[in-house]
Design a protein around this motif. Structure first.
Motif, short mmCIF file in Angstrom:
data_model
loop_
_atom_site.label_atom_id
_atom_site.label_comp_id
_atom_site.label_asym_id
_atom_site.label_seq_id
_atom_site.Cartn_x
_atom_site.Cartn_y
_atom_site.Cartn_z
N ALA A 99 0.45 -1.24 0.23
CA ALA A 99 -0.18 0.03 0.59
C ALA A 99 0.99 0.81 0.15
O ALA A 99 0.61 1.83 -0.50
CB ALA A 99 -0.82 0.09 0.96
N ARG A 102 2.56 2.24 -3.63
CA ARG A 102 1.66 2.30 -4.32
C ARG A 102 0.89 3.73 -4.23
O ARG A 102 0.00 4.70 -4.85
CB ARG A 102 0.78 1.31 -5.09
CG ARG A 102 -0.98 1.04 -3.61
CD ARG A 102 -1.15 -0.09 -4.48
NE ARG A 102 -2.02 -0.64 -3.51
CZ ARG A 102 -2.45 -1.19 -2.64
NH1 ARG A 102 -1.16 -2.49 -3.00
NH2 ARG A 102 -3.56 -1.46 -1.51
N ASP A 104 -1.08 4.07 -1.50
CA ASP A 104 -2.36 4.44 -1.32
C ASP A 104 -3.24 4.72 -0.03
O ASP A 104 -2.77 3.69 0.95
CB ASP A 104 -2.96 2.29 -1.17
CG ASP A 104 -4.38 1.85 -1.94
OD1 ASP A 104 -5.03 3.15 -1.35
OD2 ASP A 104 -4.81 0.97 -2.12
#
Length: 306
Positions: A99, A102, A104
């Protein structure tokens, strides 16, 4: 790489790199035609390892003379000797790292929110965020995360904790705690984590953020009628500088104001200064607060807080 690129890649300030070059002879960059420092990939790899070991409590002088292979052996020995750092509750660290890679934001916020609901505010900090900080550091030293990813993680943690604090309501009670760091100490996440632990116990907190001049800390402590000045030190902060700064601050404050120091760089020698207490692991902050209240407040007031 230029010195600016090395600073971005390793998180080590340019001034630190220059001081190490003069004092220890490493890193020793070549110069281009305009005299600008240029560093090799091997230099950068060694600096990554050195920075991580400093964060774990090692002093630069012992590390800068070591080869990359020797540094790797130290890292492996540290990893083998240390206690498990996997966050409690079976948090899948591989998913967390993915996560972060990326960027996120929803995934990380969901993790923090679920932990808050399941564990409570203090356990979110001590059982999730504190171990995750170590996991992120380990991933960084292995080259699995870069400095931008590390900064992204830190920003998301700080954003979530600040938002949670803003919505957290509990009647304020003594002590009044002023939180900050000395000049040249840039790490602010530890301050925020301590503020969460204190505020959840009802303490009245005022955070100045990092890098405050000593005179401003003194003025703010007196203006806010602080009972405690809490200082955070990262492992990279020079002990001699910490001792000098804390002694100067101690002499400038009334005896009624306690000084608490914590963080990876809070050396036990600081506890030798009268009126200064070293706070250990983040989970011990509520115990230190309870001890302060038992010693400073009337028995009836302490009972009302429990």
């Amino acid at each position: 790489m230029t010195i600016s690129a090395v600073e971005r890649e390793t998180g080590l300030p340019k001034d630190t790199l220059r001081v190490w070059e003069r004092r220890y002879g490493f890193p020793l960059p070549v110069r281009d035609e305009s005299g600008e420092r240029l560093y090799t990939p091997e230099d950068v790899n060694r600096l990554r390892l050195i920075r991580r070991l400093i964060d774990q409590g090692w002093r630069p002088g012992k590390l800068l003379a070591a080869s990359e292979a020797e540094l790797q052996r130290i890292v492996e020995a540290e990893r083998g000797a240390g206690a498990p750092v996997t966050p409690d509750g079976g948090v899948p660290t591989d998913e967390v790292l993915a996560a972060i890679r990326r960027h996120d934001v929803p995934a990380l916020r969901d993790l923090f929110q679920r932990s808050l609901l399941e564990r409570g505010l203090q356990a979110l900090v001590s059982d999730l965020v504190a171990p995750l900080n170590v996991v992120i550091g380990e991933a960084w030293i292995r080259g699995e995360l870069g400095v931008p990813e590390e900064h992204f993680y830190t920003e998301q943690v700080q954003s979530f904790l600040r938002g949670t604090l803003a919505s957290y309501t509990r009647p304020a009670a003594p002590p009044r705690v002023l939180l900050t760091t000395l000049p040249e100490e840039e790490h602010g996440l530890g301050l925020l984590m301590v503020e969460v632990m204190l505020a959840s116990e009802g303490a009245q907190c005022c955070s100045l953020g990092p890098r405050m001049p000593l005179t401003d800390i003194r003025t703010s402590a007196l203006t806010s009628a602080a009972d405690i000045v809490a200082l955070s030190f990262s492992a990279a902060y020079p002990l001699r500088q910490a001792l000098a700064g804390v002694r100067t601050l101690r002499e400038s404050l009334p005896d009624t104001v306690d000084i608490w120091v914590g963080g990876a760089g809070a050396h036990e020698r600081l506890a030798g200064i009268p009126g200064v207490s070293v706070i250990g692991a983040i989970r011990t902050v509520p115990d230190a607060l309870a001890e302060w209240r038992a010693a400073r407040l009337p028995t009836a007031s302490v009972a009302a807080l429990n």
